[in-house]
Motif scaffolding. Structure first.
Motif, PDB file in Angstrom:
ATOM      1  N   ALA A 156      46.783  34.722  38.795  1.00  0.00           N
ATOM      2  CA  ALA A 156      45.942  35.800  38.271  1.00  0.00           C
ATOM      3  C   ALA A 156      44.456  35.496  38.439  1.00  0.00           C
ATOM      4  O   ALA A 156      43.648  36.419  38.604  1.00  0.00           O
ATOM      5  N   LEU A 157      44.078  34.206  38.407  1.00  0.00           N
ATOM      6  CA  LEU A 157      42.656  33.861  38.506  1.00  0.00           C
ATOM      7  C   LEU A 157      42.081  34.190  39.885  1.00  0.00           C
ATOM      8  O   LEU A 157      41.093  34.936  39.971  1.00  0.00           O
ATOM      9  N   PRO A 158      42.642  33.678  40.979  1.00  0.00           N
ATOM     10  CA  PRO A 158      42.083  34.070  42.288  1.00  0.00           C
ATOM     11  C   PRO A 158      42.273  35.545  42.597  1.00  0.00           C
ATOM     12  O   PRO A 158      41.443  36.139  43.298  1.00  0.00           O
ATOM     13  N   LEU A 159      43.340  36.151  42.074  1.00  0.00           N
ATOM     14  CA  LEU A 159      43.541  37.581  42.306  1.00  0.00           C
ATOM     15  C   LEU A 159      42.443  38.382  41.621  1.00  0.00           C
ATOM     16  O   LEU A 159      41.876  39.320  42.210  1.00  0.00           O
ATOM     17  N   ALA A 160      42.127  38.020  40.370  1.00  0.00           N
ATOM     18  CA  ALA A 160      41.039  38.699  39.660  1.00  0.00           C
ATOM     19  C   ALA A 160      39.710  38.480  40.374  1.00  0.00           C
ATOM     20  O   ALA A 160      38.907  39.415  40.541  1.00  0.00           O
ATOM     21  N   GLY A 161      39.470  37.239  40.808  1.00  0.00           N
ATOM     22  CA  GLY A 161      38.238  36.954  41.537  1.00  0.00           C
ATOM     23  C   GLY A 161      38.141  37.746  42.823  1.00  0.00           C
ATOM     24  O   GLY A 161      37.074  38.240  43.191  1.00  0.00           O
ATOM     25  N   ALA A 162      39.283  37.890  43.520  1.00  0.00           N
ATOM     26  CA  ALA A 162      39.296  38.659  44.769  1.00  0.00           C
ATOM     27  C   ALA A 162      38.996  40.127  44.512  1.00  0.00           C
ATOM     28  O   ALA A 162      38.236  40.757  45.263  1.00  0.00           O
ATOM     29  N   VAL A 163      39.584  40.680  43.450  1.00  0.00           N
ATOM     30  CA  VAL A 163      39.331  42.089  43.112  1.00  0.00           C
ATOM     31  C   VAL A 163      37.849  42.296  42.809  1.00  0.00           C
ATOM     32  O   VAL A 163      37.204  43.232  43.317  1.00  0.00           O
ATOM     33  N   GLY A 164      37.292  41.403  41.984  1.00  0.00           N
ATOM     34  CA  GLY A 164      35.865  41.500  41.683  1.00  0.00           C
ATOM     35  C   GLY A 164      35.008  41.312  42.912  1.00  0.00           C
ATOM     36  O   GLY A 164      33.979  41.974  43.090  1.00  0.00           O
ATOM     37  N   GLY A 165      35.452  40.390  43.797  1.00  0.00           N
ATOM     38  CA  GLY A 165      34.721  40.119  45.028  1.00  0.00           C
ATOM     39  C   GLY A 165      34.809  41.233  46.039  1.00  0.00           C
ATOM     40  O   GLY A 165      34.105  41.200  47.061  1.00  0.00           O
ATOM     41  N   MET A 166      35.665  42.213  45.800  1.00  0.00           N
ATOM     42  CA  MET A 166      35.710  43.399  46.652  1.00  0.00           C
ATOM     43  C   MET A 166      34.991  44.583  45.999  1.00  0.00           C
ATOM     44  O   MET A 166      34.209  45.284  46.633  1.00  0.00           O
ATOM     45  N   VAL A 167      35.254  44.783  44.702  1.00  0.00           N
ATOM     46  CA  VAL A 167      34.733  45.965  44.006  1.00  0.00           C
ATOM     47  C   VAL A 167      33.215  45.920  43.866  1.00  0.00           C
ATOM     48  O   VAL A 167      32.510  46.890  44.199  1.00  0.00           O
ATOM     49  N   VAL A 168      32.677  44.803  43.377  1.00  0.00           N
ATOM     50  CA  VAL A 168      31.238  44.718  43.094  1.00  0.00           C
ATOM     51  C   VAL A 168      30.403  44.791  44.378  1.00  0.00           C
ATOM     52  O   VAL A 168      29.425  45.557  44.435  1.00  0.00           O
ATOM     53  N   PRO A 169      30.718  44.036  45.439  1.00  0.00           N
ATOM     54  CA  PRO A 169      29.920  44.168  46.673  1.00  0.00           C
ATOM     55  C   PRO A 169      29.968  45.574  47.261  1.00  0.00           C
ATOM     56  O   PRO A 169      28.945  46.071  47.755  1.00  0.00           O
ATOM     57  N   VAL A 170      31.147  46.200  47.216  1.00  0.00           N
ATOM     58  CA  VAL A 170      31.257  47.569  47.744  1.00  0.00           C
ATOM     59  C   VAL A 170      30.383  48.520  46.931  1.00  0.00           C
ATOM     60  O   VAL A 170      29.679  49.370  47.489  1.00  0.00           O
ATOM     61  N   ALA A 171      30.419  48.380  45.593  1.00  0.00           N
ATOM     62  CA  ALA A 171      29.588  49.233  44.734  1.00  0.00           C
ATOM     63  C   ALA A 171      28.106  49.018  45.019  1.00  0.00           C
ATOM     64  O   ALA A 171      27.322  49.981  45.089  1.00  0.00           O
ATOM     65  N   MET A 172      27.722  47.762  45.219  1.00  0.00           N
ATOM     66  CA  MET A 172      26.320  47.452  45.520  1.00  0.00           C
ATOM     67  C   MET A 172      25.917  48.033  46.869  1.00  0.00           C
ATOM     68  O   MET A 172      24.817  48.605  47.024  1.00  0.00           O
ATOM     69  N   TYR A 173      26.806  47.906  47.850  1.00  0.00           N
ATOM     70  CA  TYR A 173      26.529  48.446  49.183  1.00  0.00           C
ATOM     71  C   TYR A 173      26.381  49.960  49.128  1.00  0.00           C
ATOM     72  O   TYR A 173      25.445  50.525  49.704  1.00  0.00           O
ATOM     73  N   LEU A 174      27.295  50.628  48.441  1.00  0.00           N
ATOM     74  CA  LEU A 174      27.250  52.089  48.354  1.00  0.00           C
ATOM     75  C   LEU A 174      25.979  52.559  47.649  1.00  0.00           C
ATOM     76  O   LEU A 174      25.385  53.575  48.015  1.00  0.00           O
ATOM     77  N   ALA A 175      25.551  51.809  46.617  1.00  0.00           N
ATOM     78  CA  ALA A 175      24.333  52.186  45.895  1.00  0.00           C
ATOM     79  C   ALA A 175      23.111  52.070  46.798  1.00  0.00           C
ATOM     80  O   ALA A 175      22.239  52.954  46.804  1.00  0.00           O
ATOM     81  N   LEU A 176      23.047  50.994  47.577  1.00  0.00           N
ATOM     82  CA  LEU A 176      21.887  50.789  48.443  1.00  0.00           C
ATOM     83  C   LEU A 176      21.895  51.721  49.657  1.00  0.00           C
ATOM     84  O   LEU A 176      20.843  52.068  50.192  1.00  0.00           O
ATOM     85  N   MET A 177      23.094  52.125  50.089  1.00  0.00           N
ATOM     86  CA  MET A 177      23.203  52.971  51.275  1.00  0.00           C
ATOM     87  C   MET A 177      23.332  54.450  50.931  1.00  0.00           C
ATOM     88  O   MET A 177      23.606  55.267  51.814  1.00  0.00           O
ATOM     89  N   SER A 178      23.134  54.803  49.688  1.00  0.00           N
ATOM     90  CA  SER A 178      23.269  56.196  49.268  1.00  0.00           C
ATOM     91  C   SER A 178      22.361  57.105  50.106  1.00  0.00           C
ATOM     92  O   SER A 178      21.152  56.887  50.209  1.00  0.00           O
TER      93      SER A 178
END
Length: 438
Positions: free
Chosen positions: A110-132
């Motif tokens: 569960a630990l690396p899985l949670a880290g992987a999910v966060g490591g996908m969701v947060v960068p994508v959200a940051m990218y989408l915000a900057l590329m709006s």
């Protein structure tokens, strides 16, 4: 003295084979070779031979019969063909770790899985915000994945001074990241669906499952089915590399010949009197062939295929991929382009924030536990290393961006990965120094 007859005969080639075999076992060597391939690609792309080098990867190879054309550029064969084997091995490793390895405990996985999910969701959200509002919004998948070879290469610099649980955490996280990224590629960067071709691919997957249940163990049979599935998926509009993920996860982890049966078969073989009587249609030869098959089948298909293919992926496929895709010209490179900054931000800031934040939440909520020897400072260092996104980032960028934006995206990938690797390595250097002093 050890009986010489109890081991395989020695040949002159063994003098070279043994150190080379040890070299292949070091995963970090693949990262070093990948790094050299990146440097070579960049050097050639910015040399007087840049046009010859870049045009070479656009050479079309395939078959053409009248109006039917099945030809692709060399880069396409690398990205969609050879990389299917990369994802196949990745899925084998994931399945082995979950079924047979250290990730059998749900709270540890569960630990690396949670880290992987966060490591996908947060960068994508940051990218989408900057590329709006920008034209490169579709390239959000570029900041999702972690490059396994480069991460392991960075950890190898510290030897046994970093806890082995950190390596397992990052390796598992990178695998989850890459599988998530290829699922996004298959669904988000495919073409219009050809349902007939997709149906044929699903029938092929069903045939693989049926053959496995019937006990068919022939590698050529499964290879032929795998090629058929790849061709069907490629024609369907879904990205063909998803075939590698599916087939890897379908590979059995159970051994066919148990330890007790293996010992019985070998015992019967050894019961024959000594002598050169292994040729011809004899009982001895039949027992010898059966013993060879038993030894092979005493290792699970997942482990056997991973041992065979992993060196080819690490030391051939990934460097070829880097040569085909890492080449970019620095002439006119501009760090002020929005897509470059968005990719850098996603990898250098979004990745560590997402990995660390989601990992902390998973432990805090009781869903996950920290493995023995794995402390939060080491996870912070690992979170930055997770921002090294070269292989999958370049892979997705090639699908997502047109020629006018691809160089800018690659600049962001190379720069962001370099920044993330530097920060993570410096933190690890400080941590290992502090541990050495204490």
């Amino acid at each position: 003295m050890i009986d010489k007859l109890a081991s395989l005969p020695h040949e002159a080639a063994d003098t070279l084979a043994r150190p080379f075999a040890r070299f292949l076992k070091i995963e970090a060597a693949a990262g070093a070779l990948l790094f050299l391939a990146v440097l070579l690609a960049l050097g050639l792309a910015n040399s007087p031979w840049h046009r010859v080098f870049l045009d070479f990867w656009e050479t079309r190879i395939g078959l053409t019969f009248g109006s039917w054309d099945f030809s692709r550029s060399l880069r396409h064969w690398v990205n969609d063909g050879l990389m299917t084997l990369f994802f196949f091995v990745l899925s084998l490793e994931l399945k082995r770790e979950i079924v047979l390895g250290e990730l059998r405990n749900p709270r540890q996985v569960a630990l690396p899985l949670a880290g992987a999910v966060g490591g996908m969701v947060v960068p994508v959200a940051m990218y989408l915000a900057l590329m709006s509002g920008e034209s490169g919004l579709h390239g959000w998948g570029t900041v999702m994945a972690t490059d396994t070879a480069f991460v392991i290469g960075c950890l190898a610099l510290f030897g046994n001074r970093v806890p082995p649980t950190l390596r397992l955490f990052l390796l598992s996280l990178a695998i989850f990241d890459d599988v998530g990224a290829i699922l996004v590629v298959a669904l988000g960067y495919g073409e219009a669906l050809n349902w007939s071709a997709l149906g044929v691919g699903l029938l092929g997957i069903g045939a693989v499952a049926s053959a496995s249940r019937l006990g068919i163990r022939s590698v050529p049979v499964y290879s032929l089915l795998g090629v058929g599935i790849w061709l069907s998926v490629d024609a369907s509009g879904v990205h063909a590399t998803i075939a590698g993920v599916i087939l890897g996860l379908m590979t059995p982890t159970r051994v066919w010949v148990s330890d007790a049966r293996l010992r019985g078969i070998l015992g019967r073989l050894l019961a024959h009197p000594a002598g050169e009587h292994w040729s011809g249609d004899t009982t001895e030869r039949h027992d010898l062939l059966q013993a060879g098959a038993a030894v092979t089948e005493s290792v699970s298909p997942v482990e056997r295929l991973e041992m065979i293919l992993h060196p080819w992926v690490g030391f051939a496929i990934m460097p070829i991929f880097a040569l085909a895709n890492a080449g970019m010209t620095f002439q006119g490179a501009d760090f002020q382009q929005t897509v470059t900054l968005a990719v850098i931000a996603g990898l250098v800031l979004g990745k560590p924030i997402g990995v660390l934040g989601f990992s902390w939440l998973a432990v805090r909520s009781g869903i996950a536990v920290l493995a023995p020897g794995l402390s939060w400072p080491f996870i912070v260092a690992g979170s930055f290393l997770a921002g090294i996104g070269f292989t999958m980032s370049v892979f997705i960028a090639d699908l997502a961006f047109d020629a006018t934006m691809l160089n800018a995206a690659k600049l962001g990938i190379l720069s962001g990965s370099a920044f993330a690797a530097t920060i993570g390595t410096l933190i690890l250097l400080q941590l290992t120094r502090l541990e050495t002093r204490t």
